[in-house]
Each structure stands twice: as C-alpha cells, then as structure tokens.
Design an enzyme around this catalytic site. Structure first.
Site, PDB file in Angstrom:
ATOM      1  N   HIS A 171      -3.638   6.807   2.276  1.00 18.13           N
ATOM      2  CA  HIS A 171      -3.955   6.238   1.862  1.00 18.13           C
ATOM      3  C   HIS A 171      -5.458   5.633   1.736  1.00 18.13           C
ATOM      4  CE1 HIS A 171      -4.329   2.229   0.524  1.00 18.13           C
ATOM      5  NE2 HIS A 171      -3.888   1.356   1.820  1.00 18.13           N
ATOM      6  N   CYS A 196       0.382  -1.142  -0.259  1.00 19.30           N
ATOM      7  CA  CYS A 196       0.222  -0.156   0.150  1.00 19.30           C
ATOM      8  C   CYS A 196       0.607   1.106  -0.153  1.00 19.30           C
ATOM      9  CB  CYS A 196      -1.493   0.205   1.603  1.00 19.30           C
ATOM     10  SG  CYS A 196      -2.364  -1.826   0.942  1.00 19.30           S
ATOM     11  N   ASN A 199      -9.910  -0.581  -0.532  1.00 20.14           N
ATOM     12  CA  ASN A 199      -8.919  -0.170  -0.174  1.00 20.14           C
ATOM     13  C   ASN A 199      -8.480  -0.678  -1.858  1.00 20.14           C
ATOM     14  OD1 ASN A 199      -5.737  -0.625  -0.245  1.00 20.14           O
ATOM     15  ND2 ASN A 199      -6.325  -1.475   1.965  1.00 20.14           N
TER      16      ASN A 199
HETATM   17  O1  UT7 Z   1      -3.308  -0.769   4.031  1.00 19.02           O
HETATM   18  C1  UT7 Z   1      -2.951  -1.647   5.114  1.00 19.02           C
HETATM   19  C2  UT7 Z   1      -4.472  -2.746   4.668  1.00 19.02           C
HETATM   20  N1  UT7 Z   1      -5.685  -2.698   5.936  1.00 19.02           N
HETATM   21  C3  UT7 Z   1      -5.996  -2.052   6.689  1.00 19.02           C
HETATM   22  O2  UT7 Z   1      -5.395  -0.991   7.584  1.00 19.02           O
HETATM   23  C4  UT7 Z   1      -6.807  -3.007   8.070  1.00 19.02           C
HETATM   24  C5  UT7 Z   1      -6.461  -2.197   9.503  1.00 19.02           C
HETATM   25  N2  UT7 Z   1      -7.378  -2.422  10.804  1.00 19.02           N
HETATM   26  C6  UT7 Z   1      -8.220  -2.771  10.709  1.00 19.02           C
HETATM   27  O3  UT7 Z   1      -9.281  -1.650   9.791  1.00 19.02           O
HETATM   28  C7  UT7 Z   1      -9.494  -3.007  11.327  1.00 19.02           C
HETATM   29  O4  UT7 Z   1      -8.921  -3.933  12.229  1.00 19.02           O
HETATM   30  C8  UT7 Z   1     -10.404  -4.028  10.210  1.00 19.02           C
HETATM   31  C9  UT7 Z   1     -11.928  -3.227   9.903  1.00 19.02           C
HETATM   32  C10 UT7 Z   1     -10.223  -4.966   9.438  1.00 19.02           C
HETATM   33  C11 UT7 Z   1     -12.029  -5.037  11.823  1.00 19.02           C
HETATM   34  O5  UT7 Z   1     -11.712  -4.314  12.641  1.00 19.02           O
HETATM   35  P1  UT7 Z   1     -11.905  -4.664  14.227  1.00 19.02           P
HETATM   36  O6  UT7 Z   1     -12.913  -3.259  15.032  1.00 19.02           O
HETATM   37  O7  UT7 Z   1     -10.239  -4.715  14.484  1.00 19.02           O
HETATM   38  O8  UT7 Z   1     -12.025  -5.877  14.133  1.00 19.02           O
HETATM   39  P2  UT7 Z   1     -12.036  -7.167  14.998  1.00 19.02           P
HETATM   40  O9  UT7 Z   1     -11.266  -7.659  13.394  1.00 19.02           O
HETATM   41  O10 UT7 Z   1     -11.437  -6.965  15.403  1.00 19.02           O
HETATM   42  O11 UT7 Z   1     -13.447  -8.443  14.568  1.00 19.02           O
HETATM   43  C12 UT7 Z   1     -13.825  -8.231  15.704  1.00 19.02           C
HETATM   44  C13 UT7 Z   1     -15.632  -8.954  14.923  1.00 19.02           C
HETATM   45  C14 UT7 Z   1     -15.199 -10.038  15.489  1.00 19.02           C
HETATM   46  O12 UT7 Z   1     -16.015 -11.361  15.708  1.00 19.02           O
HETATM   47  P3  UT7 Z   1     -16.025 -11.677  17.306  1.00 19.02           P
HETATM   48  O13 UT7 Z   1     -15.066 -12.277  17.695  1.00 19.02           O
HETATM   49  O14 UT7 Z   1     -16.070 -10.116  18.221  1.00 19.02           O
HETATM   50  O15 UT7 Z   1     -17.558 -12.709  17.197  1.00 19.02           O
HETATM   51  C15 UT7 Z   1     -14.960 -10.468  13.765  1.00 19.02           C
HETATM   52  O16 UT7 Z   1     -15.152 -11.904  13.711  1.00 19.02           O
HETATM   53  O17 UT7 Z   1     -15.721  -8.342  13.586  1.00 19.02           O
HETATM   54  C16 UT7 Z   1     -15.652 -10.258  13.647  1.00 19.02           C
HETATM   55  N3  UT7 Z   1     -15.796  -9.805  12.053  1.00 19.02           N
HETATM   56  C17 UT7 Z   1     -16.922  -9.376  10.835  1.00 19.02           C
HETATM   57  N4  UT7 Z   1     -17.765  -9.530  11.057  1.00 19.02           N
HETATM   58  C18 UT7 Z   1     -19.177  -8.902  10.107  1.00 19.02           C
HETATM   59  C19 UT7 Z   1     -14.485  -9.457  11.144  1.00 19.02           C
HETATM   60  N5  UT7 Z   1     -15.065  -9.043   9.024  1.00 19.02           N
HETATM   61  C20 UT7 Z   1     -15.935  -9.145   9.527  1.00 19.02           C
HETATM   62  C21 UT7 Z   1     -17.309  -8.898   8.681  1.00 19.02           C
HETATM   63  N6  UT7 Z   1     -17.820  -8.664   8.583  1.00 19.02           N
HETATM   64  N7  UT7 Z   1     -16.114  -8.195   7.380  1.00 19.02           N
END
Ligand code: UT7
Length: 334
Positions: A261, A113, A291
């Site tokens: 970004h 990225c 993204n």
């Molecule tokens: O260029 C660099 C690329 N990447 C980034 O910049 C990503 C940076 N990180 C993020 O943007 C965030 O960490 C995410 C948007 C990817 C995730 O958000 P989060 O608040 O960190 O969520 P999490 O991974 O801790 O997951 C929270 C919950 C989980 O369920 P439980 O364990 O609380 O029951 C996940 O299983 O959300 C669940 N989950 C989803 N639910 C619905 C994860 N992905 C999804 C989804 N839809 N797509």
C-alpha cells in the site's frame, strides 16, 4: 478440486490535474523538502470541480475489463472499496454499475486503506465457492475534497491523492492451470479506530449529522496520530505478509513481486528492509500519486502490468495497512 480465482485484468485512472508539493505551499505552511523527506511524495492528482468518484472508477473498471478481454455485461458482481463515497448512500458501486450498464449485484466495502485487499478476499470467496464466475473489484477515492488544506490540516493533507484502480477476478477457465489468489489474510483492531478517522457527519450526532459547530471545529476533516499509524504499520505489515505466504505454502525468496500500500515510502522501505526484500522486487508509485487508499494497490498492479512486469505464473505479494486499524496481505499466483 477447488476452483482457482485468477486476476485476469487490471486498470487505473487518475484525474488530469497534477498538484505538486510546491503548489501546496500556496494554501499551507509546508515545503517540498519536508514532504519528500517524510513521505517520498512529489506530487498527486486531484479532481477538478464537478468530478465525482464514478468519473474515476468507470475508466479504471473499463481498462481492467479491456485487459481481461471482457465486456461489462460479462461481469457477475461489483465490489467497490472506498472511504470517500460519492454519496452517504447508496455506495459508489451503484453509480459505477449504472455507467457500466446492466443490473448485477454491487456493493461498497469499507475497510479504508485495506479495502482493496478485503474486497479481493470477498471476490476470491465468491469465485471459489462457485457463486460468481467474474467479479469486478474496484478501489476508488476522492480525498482532495475531504481534507483540510490549511496549515492546521497539513500533516494529513499533503499525503493524499485521488485515483481509482480495478481488477477482474475470474474463475479459471481451463486455459491456465496455475493462476490463483492463493491466500488473503485480514486483520482489524477497532481499539485504534480513532487514531485515524473522520468523525463527522456521523449518525450519532444530534439533532443532525453535521452542524455548523462540527464544521467550525473541523471535525469533518480527517485526524491522524501519524506516529502511531507509522509504528503499527511497520510492525503489522511484515507479520501479515509472512502469515499470508505461509498460508499459501510459498517461500519468501520465491516471490517475484512485493507490492505495498502506498501510504508512505518510508513505511515501505522499512518493511522491505525488515524482510530483506531486494529493491528490484518492489515498485512504488506514491511519488506521483500520494496515498490513494483503497485505490493504491490496484493502481500499482495496473502500472506494473502496463510496463510488462507481470508474467503469468509469477508469485505476487500484496500488503496494506490503514485506518481501523486494518491490515491484510494477499499471495497471488499471477
Ligand atoms: O494509510 C495509512 C495512512 N497514514 C499513514 O500511513 C501515515 C503514517 N505516518 C506518517 O507517515 C508520518 O507520521 C507523517 C509523514 C504523517 C508525519 O511524519 P512525522 O515524522 O511523524 O512528523 P510529526 O507528525 O511528528 O511532525 C514533525 C513536525 C511537527 O512540527 P514540530 O512540532 O516538530 O515543530 C509538525 O507540526 O513536522 C510538522 N509538520 C509539518 N511540517 C511541514 C507536520 N506536517 C507538516 C507538513 N509540512 N505537511
């Protein structure tokens, strides 16, 4: 006096097919609400079967050349940033060069990225050193064919879109006395390489780079520790942005535009708040494109330019963070 390296043209292209958050629910357990709340994304563009990266890179490159008032044969070099190349080798840049015609040197640059900003730095150095007068810099990604669209892969799959963006970096031709890429700061921390990566195919696997076992274990799909990425992004982006402004001798309040970004709207809001950047000095398009990794920043620039937001003489700050970890910030006198 050193040569100035100005951005003389911008362009972008996305495939026609729009995939909304609701569309994703047919393949995985997710919701429009979850995706919007966590990332700000509403929809993204994905390629149709048969489309390849150079199908996206070519129109983006031609749009940038057009805005710069140049023909393809006036370019001296092509640098293409991607993490999703058309083939293992050669790079996507070779397929693009063939379409544009000619035989100028071209190569791919891999910094995920941050790839566009790293490539911009390379182009700037080529121009300032006098090696080349006009460098085409392209960011191009097809993510949709490389993600796991089942529920297992939903944390990553919902974030990414396909697209291409391009700029032309040109030596000052004497008609403009200020436009310049003033500074580009780049950083990398390989100890976090596996926090956001695709493991396979890889040349370390035996007996072949991809095996039925690797496919079964889904090790050819990206894996990400989202919270780690988030945490590092919101720390590193403000740091590198300020360091780049310092190197350029520019004050934050004098900057007209801050473009980040497009990985997550929440990351960008966090960075803008931390640096007290007013909302009218930033633009985001992640809502419509997701993204697009190396393509995100040049796509933002192309949209801003088409909307008439960018004026010669303005100060523009470009900042990104991504896999590697890698991060960078450019300070540009438009
Ligand atoms: O260029 C660099 C690329 N990447 C980034 O910049 C990503 C940076 N990180 C993020 O943007 C965030 O960490 C995410 C948007 C990817 C995730 O958000 P989060 O608040 O960190 O969520 P999490 O991974 O801790 O997951 C929270 C919950 C989980 O369920 P439980 O364990 O609380 O029951 C996940 O299983 O959300 C669940 N989950 C989803 N639910 C619905 C994860 N992905 C999804 C989804 N839809 N797509």
């Amino acid at each position: 006096m050193s040569v100035r390296a100005r951005i003389s043209g911008t362009g972008m292209y996305v495939p026609d097919r729009v995939v909304t958050n609701d569309d994703l629910t047919q393949w995985m357990d997710t919701s429009d609400e979850w995706i919007r709340q966590r990332s700000g994304i509403e929809e993204r563009h994905w390629v149709e079967p048969g489309q390849v990266p150079s199908d996206l890179a070519e129109p983006a490159a031609r749009a940038a050349l057009d805005e710069a008032g140049l023909e393809a044969d006036q370019i001296d070099c092509i640098v293409l940033a991607t993490l999703s190349p058309e083939a293992d080798f050669p790079g996507t840049s070779f397929f693009l060069q063939e379409r544009l015609g000619g035989d100028v040197p071209c190569f791919d640059l891999r910094a995920q990225c941050s790839g566009f900003l790293f490539s911009l730095s390379v182009a700037r150095s080529f121009v300032k050193s006098g090696q080349y007068k006009r460098v085409l810099v392209v960011g191009c990604e097809i993510h949709s064919t490389g993600i796991d669209i089942s529920t297992e892969g939903r944390d990553v799959a919902v974030l990414f879109g396909d697209g291409a963006g391009a700029v032309v970096v040109e030596a000052d031709d004497g008609t403009d006395d200020r436009s310049d890429i003033l500074a580009v700061r780049m950083h990398a921390e390989g100890k976090y390489a596996k926090k956001l990566w695709i493991e396979a195919p890889g040349s370390g696997f035996q007996p072949t780079r991809i095996t039925p076992e690797l496919l079964e274990q889904k090790r050819h799909f990206p894996s990400m520790e989202g919270r780690q990425v988030f945490k590092h992004a919101v720390t590193r982006m403000p740091e590198v942005l300020m360091a780049s402004l310092d190197e350029a001798g520019v004050k934050k309040d004098d900057v007209d535009w801050f473009f980040f970004h497009q990985a997550n709207l929440r990351i960008n809001e966090y960075v803008a708040n931390a640096l007290e950047i007013p909302a009218n000095k930033t633009r985001n398009n992640i809502q419509r494109y997701g993204n697009c990794s190396a393509a995100s920043i040049p796509m933002l620039l192309a949209e801003a330019s088409r909307k008439g937001l960018l004026e010669r003489g303005q100060l523009v700050s470009l900042t990104g963070f991504g896999s590697g970890f890698s991060w960078a910030s450019a300070t540009v006198r438009w």
